[in-house]
Design a protein around this motif. Sequence first.
Motif, PDB file in Angstrom:
ATOM      1  N   GLU A  41      -2.525   5.262 -11.249  1.00 48.44           N
ATOM      2  CA  GLU A  41      -2.394   3.918 -12.036  1.00 48.44           C
ATOM      3  C   GLU A  41      -1.719   2.875 -10.927  1.00 48.44           C
ATOM      4  O   GLU A  41      -2.074   1.596 -11.339  1.00 48.44           O
ATOM      5  CB  GLU A  41      -1.603   4.065 -13.146  1.00 48.44           C
ATOM      6  N   THR A  42      -1.348   3.282  -9.824  1.00 46.43           N
ATOM      7  CA  THR A  42      -0.897   2.126  -8.976  1.00 46.43           C
ATOM      8  C   THR A  42      -1.909   1.463  -8.055  1.00 46.43           C
ATOM      9  O   THR A  42      -1.728   0.478  -7.461  1.00 46.43           O
ATOM     10  CB  THR A  42       0.137   2.529  -7.758  1.00 46.43           C
ATOM     11  N   PHE A  43      -3.373   2.196  -7.998  1.00 48.69           N
ATOM     12  CA  PHE A  43      -4.160   1.742  -7.115  1.00 48.69           C
ATOM     13  C   PHE A  43      -4.914   0.422  -7.601  1.00 48.69           C
ATOM     14  O   PHE A  43      -5.250  -0.494  -6.757  1.00 48.69           O
ATOM     15  CB  PHE A  43      -5.228   2.670  -7.076  1.00 48.69           C
ATOM     16  N   LYS A  44      -4.873  -0.160  -8.937  1.00 52.51           N
ATOM     17  CA  LYS A  44      -5.703  -1.053  -9.380  1.00 52.51           C
ATOM     18  C   LYS A  44      -5.197  -2.290  -8.841  1.00 52.51           C
ATOM     19  O   LYS A  44      -5.687  -3.305  -8.149  1.00 52.51           O
ATOM     20  CB  LYS A  44      -5.859  -0.929 -10.671  1.00 52.51           C
ATOM     21  N   ASN A  45      -3.746  -2.607  -8.962  1.00 53.51           N
ATOM     22  CA  ASN A  45      -2.963  -3.528  -8.521  1.00 53.51           C
ATOM     23  C   ASN A  45      -3.061  -3.853  -6.920  1.00 53.51           C
ATOM     24  O   ASN A  45      -3.324  -4.898  -6.505  1.00 53.51           O
ATOM     25  CB  ASN A  45      -1.481  -3.647  -8.908  1.00 53.51           C
ATOM     26  N   ALA A  46      -2.738  -2.788  -6.408  1.00 50.83           N
ATOM     27  CA  ALA A  46      -3.067  -2.662  -4.819  1.00 50.83           C
ATOM     28  C   ALA A  46      -4.153  -3.251  -4.414  1.00 50.83           C
ATOM     29  O   ALA A  46      -4.481  -3.968  -3.398  1.00 50.83           O
ATOM     30  CB  ALA A  46      -2.518  -1.309  -4.419  1.00 50.83           C
ATOM     31  N   TYR A  47      -5.053  -2.739  -5.135  1.00 55.02           N
ATOM     32  CA  TYR A  47      -6.480  -3.004  -4.415  1.00 55.02           C
ATOM     33  C   TYR A  47      -6.805  -4.360  -4.791  1.00 55.02           C
ATOM     34  O   TYR A  47      -7.350  -5.344  -3.957  1.00 55.02           O
ATOM     35  CB  TYR A  47      -7.699  -2.373  -5.387  1.00 55.02           C
ATOM     36  N   GLN A  67      -0.619  12.148  -9.016  1.00 56.38           N
ATOM     37  CA  GLN A  67      -1.622  11.779 -10.161  1.00 56.38           C
ATOM     38  C   GLN A  67      -3.139  12.129  -9.899  1.00 56.38           C
ATOM     39  O   GLN A  67      -3.662  12.622 -10.873  1.00 56.38           O
ATOM     40  CB  GLN A  67      -1.389  10.304 -10.675  1.00 56.38           C
ATOM     41  N   GLY A  68      -3.537  11.974  -8.791  1.00 53.10           N
ATOM     42  CA  GLY A  68      -5.019  12.126  -8.464  1.00 53.10           C
ATOM     43  C   GLY A  68      -5.923  11.164  -9.327  1.00 53.10           C
ATOM     44  O   GLY A  68      -5.379  10.331  -9.999  1.00 53.10           O
ATOM     45  N   ILE A  94      -6.172  13.862  -0.063  1.00 55.18           N
ATOM     46  CA  ILE A  94      -6.594  12.792  -0.514  1.00 55.18           C
ATOM     47  C   ILE A  94      -7.057  12.787  -1.886  1.00 55.18           C
ATOM     48  O   ILE A  94      -8.088  12.273  -2.222  1.00 55.18           O
ATOM     49  CB  ILE A  94      -8.075  12.297   0.310  1.00 55.18           C
ATOM     50  N   LYS A  95      -6.009  13.066  -2.669  1.00 56.38           N
ATOM     51  CA  LYS A  95      -6.306  13.213  -4.171  1.00 56.38           C
ATOM     52  C   LYS A  95      -6.493  11.953  -4.941  1.00 56.38           C
ATOM     53  O   LYS A  95      -7.122  11.897  -5.911  1.00 56.38           O
ATOM     54  CB  LYS A  95      -5.041  14.128  -4.891  1.00 56.38           C
ATOM     55  N   GLY A  96      -5.903  10.643  -4.236  1.00 56.90           N
ATOM     56  CA  GLY A  96      -6.267   9.649  -4.859  1.00 56.90           C
ATOM     57  C   GLY A  96      -7.567   8.944  -4.672  1.00 56.90           C
ATOM     58  O   GLY A  96      -7.899   7.943  -5.256  1.00 56.90           O
ATOM     59  N   SER A  97      -8.397   9.778  -3.664  1.00 57.47           N
ATOM     60  CA  SER A  97      -9.728   9.211  -3.401  1.00 57.47           C
ATOM     61  C   SER A  97     -10.734  10.000  -4.558  1.00 57.47           C
ATOM     62  O   SER A  97     -10.606  11.160  -4.347  1.00 57.47           O
ATOM     63  CB  SER A  97     -10.119   9.482  -2.086  1.00 57.47           C
ATOM     64  N   ILE A 153       0.803  -1.189  -0.127  1.00 55.01           N
ATOM     65  CA  ILE A 153       0.014   0.033  -0.096  1.00 55.01           C
ATOM     66  C   ILE A 153       0.993   1.290  -0.203  1.00 55.01           C
ATOM     67  O   ILE A 153       0.463   2.173  -0.861  1.00 55.01           O
ATOM     68  CB  ILE A 153      -0.959   0.088   1.362  1.00 55.01           C
ATOM     69  N   GLN A 154       1.826   1.317   0.879  1.00 52.55           N
ATOM     70  CA  GLN A 154       2.635   2.551   0.990  1.00 52.55           C
ATOM     71  C   GLN A 154       3.055   3.032  -0.241  1.00 52.55           C
ATOM     72  O   GLN A 154       3.154   4.185  -0.489  1.00 52.55           O
ATOM     73  CB  GLN A 154       3.632   2.341   2.118  1.00 52.55           C
ATOM     74  N   PRO A 155       3.647   2.109  -1.214  1.00 57.45           N
ATOM     75  CA  PRO A 155       4.297   2.498  -2.458  1.00 57.45           C
ATOM     76  C   PRO A 155       3.378   3.311  -3.204  1.00 57.45           C
ATOM     77  O   PRO A 155       3.897   4.098  -4.343  1.00 57.45           O
ATOM     78  CB  PRO A 155       4.895   1.412  -2.898  1.00 57.45           C
ATOM     79  N   THR A 156       2.032   3.290  -2.959  1.00 56.27           N
ATOM     80  CA  THR A 156       1.267   3.741  -3.915  1.00 56.27           C
ATOM     81  C   THR A 156       0.763   5.453  -3.495  1.00 56.27           C
ATOM     82  O   THR A 156       0.436   5.993  -4.271  1.00 56.27           O
ATOM     83  CB  THR A 156      -0.076   2.993  -4.044  1.00 56.27           C
ATOM     84  N   ASN A 157       1.505   5.561  -2.272  1.00 56.77           N
ATOM     85  CA  ASN A 157       0.755   6.912  -1.633  1.00 56.77           C
ATOM     86  C   ASN A 157       1.327   8.048  -2.279  1.00 56.77           C
ATOM     87  O   ASN A 157       0.380   9.072  -2.661  1.00 56.77           O
ATOM     88  CB  ASN A 157       1.301   6.924  -0.329  1.00 56.77           C
ATOM     89  N   GLN A 158       2.516   8.285  -2.575  1.00 54.06           N
ATOM     90  CA  GLN A 158       2.866   9.773  -3.058  1.00 54.06           C
ATOM     91  C   GLN A 158       2.381   9.791  -4.685  1.00 54.06           C
ATOM     92  O   GLN A 158       2.036  11.122  -4.973  1.00 54.06           O
ATOM     93  CB  GLN A 158       4.301  10.015  -3.129  1.00 54.06           C
ATOM     94  N   ALA A 159       2.432   8.653  -5.369  1.00 55.93           N
ATOM     95  CA  ALA A 159       2.158   8.745  -6.761  1.00 55.93           C
ATOM     96  C   ALA A 159       0.509   8.914  -6.796  1.00 55.93           C
ATOM     97  O   ALA A 159       0.111   9.806  -7.691  1.00 55.93           O
ATOM     98  CB  ALA A 159       2.507   7.265  -7.263  1.00 55.93           C
ATOM     99  N   GLY A 160       0.054   8.461  -5.858  1.00 55.99           N
ATOM    100  CA  GLY A 160      -1.764   8.500  -5.929  1.00 55.99           C
ATOM    101  C   GLY A 160      -1.913  10.254  -5.644  1.00 55.99           C
ATOM    102  O   GLY A 160      -2.929  10.789  -6.362  1.00 55.99           O
ATOM    103  N   ASP A 161      -0.870  10.720  -4.825  1.00 46.44           N
ATOM    104  CA  ASP A 161      -1.236  12.280  -4.537  1.00 46.44           C
ATOM    105  C   ASP A 161      -1.113  13.283  -5.791  1.00 46.44           C
ATOM    106  O   ASP A 161      -1.622  14.201  -6.068  1.00 46.44           O
ATOM    107  CB  ASP A 161      -0.384  12.599  -3.346  1.00 46.44           C
TER     108      ASP A 161
END
Lengths: 590, 590
Positions: free
Chosen positions: A77-83, A62-63, A255-258, A52-60
């Motif tokens: 783009e990192t969220f799908k695999n992590a989910y 990229q949004g 919470i830009k990834g949300s 999970i943690q590796p997706t955090n900054q990229a998620g912020d």
Amino acid sequence: MRYEAPLNDFLFLLFDVLGVEQLQHHDKYAEATPDLIGAILSEMGKFSADVIQPTNQAGDIQGCTLDPETHDVTTPETFKNAYTSFVEAGWTSLDAPVEYGGQGLPHVLKFIVDEMVCSSNMAFGMYAGLTHGAISALFAHGSDELKSIYLEKLVSGEWTGTMCLTEPQCGSDLGMIRTRATPRDDGSYSLEGSKIWITGGEHDLTSNIVHLVLAKLPGAPDTSKGISLFVVPKFLENGERNGVYCGGLEHKMGIKGSATCVMNFEGATGWLVGAPNDGLRAMFTMMNEARLMVGMQGLGISEMAFQESLGFALDRLQGRALRGAENPESPADPIIVHPDVRRMLVRQKVVNEGMRALALFTGHQLDISVSHPNQESRQVADDMVQLLTPVVKAFLTDEGFTNANLGLQVLGGAGYTSDWPLEQLVRDARITKIYEGTNGIQAMDLVGRKLGLAGGRAISALFALIENFITEDEEVPHAKELRAALNRLQEATSWIATNGAVDPEQAGAVATPYLRLMALTVIAYLWSRMSAVASRKSAMGEGTQALMNGKVLSAQFYYDKVLPETEGLLTDILSGEGGMMGLKEDYWAA
Amino acid sequence: MRYEAPLNDFLFLLFDVLGVEQLQHHDKYAEATPDLIGAILSEMGKFSADVIQPTNQAGDIQGCTLDPETHDVTTPETFKNAYTSFVEAGWTSLDAPVEYGGQGLPHVLKFIVDEMVCSSNMAFGMYAGLTHGAISALFAHGSDELKSIYLEKLVSGEWTGTMCLTEPQCGSDLGMIRTRATPRDDGSYSLEGSKIWITGGEHDLTSNIVHLVLAKLPGAPDTSKGISLFVVPKFLENGERNGVYCGGLEHKMGIKGSATCVMNFEGATGWLVGAPNDGLRAMFTMMNEARLMVGMQGLGISEMAFQESLGFALDRLQGRALRGAENPESPADPIIVHPDVRRMLVRQKVVNEGMRALALFTGHQLDISVSHPNQESRQVADDMVQLLTPVVKAFLTDEGFTNANLGLQVLGGAGYTSDWPLEQLVRDARITKIYEGTNGIQAMDLVGRKLGLAGGRAISALFALIENFITEDEEVPHAKELRAALNRLQEATSWIATNGAVDPEQAGAVATPYLRLMALTVIAYLWSRMSAVASRKSAMGEGTQALMNGKVLSAQFYYDKVLPETEGLLTDILSGEGGMMGLKEDYWAA
């Protein structure tokens, strides 16, 4: 920096302090052995850090993005695999009902898992987080048919769920809802209206999204007693696309990834959940659970901020210790030698561990309230959960934000840049003080509803709990200061009971400091308990000496430097509304 | 929303409370008549709202960009015109020395102008803000030749200035500076090194940029006593481009319109300012001034957050007043009727006005310290400025950030989106707690240097000031509570003097709560003064009744709900370092 789950603290709290191992003697939790619990937490610690943690900054960075043509929302783009990994590992079903594929484990474990997920990536955690609320609402209020259609896929994580409450003209005041549900001949309803601030309203992580929607039936009263709850899936059972579309994404501070969506219901097909006009009750099933989860978000971020700032303070060389160089061979000492920096670090750690104790205490009570064989014990535990839910939500998010800022402050200018994760943690944490009921609304819930619950039964039980703890033993650590804090809380409670009865604005005006006073006092009680346990174990040579000694020192810091705030809070409360409710237009315009 | 400068409050403080009109009897400020002052402030109020504020959100969105080829930095496109108008209207020269084209007006006016500029666009204000520090340093320490080359164009705003202090390995600990200055035969120096966090280090607003740079001469000691100050222009007098280039921009949480540069000195030509190895003293000329300015940044943002959230709370309809509908014909009441919302608004207003009183009190003392005919009066005033500078910097930025967050909280979810300015105000405000010396460093400055100043002369004078105020009149508002707060401050001061002498870490560990205790106490004194003045004027039928009544009510709120924090602060302070300085590695790792 790699997140390191505070496993030792989890285990200390669960087994040494709270005695969660007793739950396995209740039928419902017969499988919840300490070994299993330990294994699960350890696994989630690794999963959070590794996946999970590796997706955090990229998620912020990229949004989320919306395609205005298709109404599709793309998550980072990192969220799908992590989910997918999250679902495959079974993390969505931990405490979900066994009859729909859940593992039926104690809720207190879910609390801890939430903390770890949010330390690693709070925005990511929200997709499964809201689903959990939808599961609970459907399980408690849905018909068997609706349950059989939706629950298994929500529990497995194959689908996600949402809570569609807010509309542009109503956030806190749900009586003003305008979304309409018109009955059709086949027993379904047609929904028309627009909702805003819908977390996970649209996304690309799952093949279907199940919306739980508050709406009004024709002729329903124009108050919160005229609201009904509906389930509205993105795709119907026959595979047809339902008339619910994302009309926009909020541009948020964090919470830009949300994906926070405007959702338009355009003759969408839905089914009533529970009785007509009884939606508010069903909504509170989701809401109370969500409030506790938001508290864990605050704590999760707070823990990560502490770890990051501790790491920085151990590394960064700047200045010299006041008592003389600690690192004479280096050009400077690490900044953790400076008293003011150390003060910020210890405060973060001590407040985090205190908040964790409060949250897990509440989670444990929640488990007792649904599993204890004795009805009265269930009732006492349920009272405690109801009383403490607004306290957990508001205090953990207030202090979570404060601690994220303390962490940033330890880093100085570095913390203000996106080269370090602190500024994102601050931006992400900021929303937790607002959603699922602002912290002011939590305080109003506490003084306006929870204090008076069953004639004050809950608050009396809390007083008795602390009172008994102080008197049951001669060696209670910090007994004198705890007694003083309890007296302050009791005096404030009496003041509110007396003055609030005459004028509710007197209670409203001091609700926020009162909630804080209660939180600080209950956490003081828990710090005394932790210190007592640690001393005992330390004397008997049990447990890790460093952990046990640390708990004793941390309790001291809490009593020296955190609890004293309660002195001024009482003075504030006793001044009531102090004339502010009479201020007129010309006060603001002068 | 349009910024509305709090002109009535400025004038009340300057003339009714502080008696700034007395300054015109000092030769230096003979022209500073109340009429002129009033006209200037009113003009800046309009300029801020009309010209500066419209650049704010666009500046945040657009930010600054660096062309890596040319090393040119482009500021947000609205900034150039606004800066030109700012210069043309003479706002850069307000309190600058008359001999170099300045207007020579009292510094307290500059404080107020800074507040207004920062309410409108803090990032924009920084270009001229840093220039002001460069002017002061050159004026105080530069040779006549350097002054004649640089000062006029800096004062007029045709050029801007910078302060180049920080390097990657040293922020707070300037002894570790590595930038080197090598003497050349012609009296100039060649500078080599890299600086970070340089505000306005490169931009497109002016034709030249004048850097004031800390660097080490060959063989200089490896401590802060080995630092010298140099002036390094971007373009030399002959028009040649000097060897100083922007190598990167920081990616920051906020103040995105302010270019925060990595500056590389590649054999850049510079000239020594002041004596060799005496750079730290010159640096403090800039730094002390900058610290006061940063305090005004905190206040400026805090005022804007208050105005925005007040406007929202008067407009937004949600829920009903607890005492019964105030707006029965509307679907709901404005949220300002809710006690908890109102509490947040009054707190913002009362704390802002208290902070403004503290800042202008300090600014007035600064003017007395440079203009009073009597040497002893100048000394007393200078002591007060030295004592209060860290208090103004830290308290106004801590509370500025807190108030920006209170403002955001009033807006709820709306405040978390970029549709409203609050989230930007929060992000912008966050840096003020860090730069020009973190607030922890301010607290260390207060207890480590300012308390002991000339044998405690400054702190004794502060005690006497408050003491005399309480006893000079029988009708001092809130005299009892003010006395109690003063006693707390005195007790804390004695504790620090006694224990800090034995162990400096005892003083360091409580520096932050001590600074806060001092700020809250001095502001209490000022609120009593304001309340006394307002009552007197109100009784005599002078001034606006609403303003005068409002001051009395606000003072009451401050004493009821803000000052009580001092109770817990004293308890905290008296517990000293409480064992935390002895914590070892295993405490953190357990």
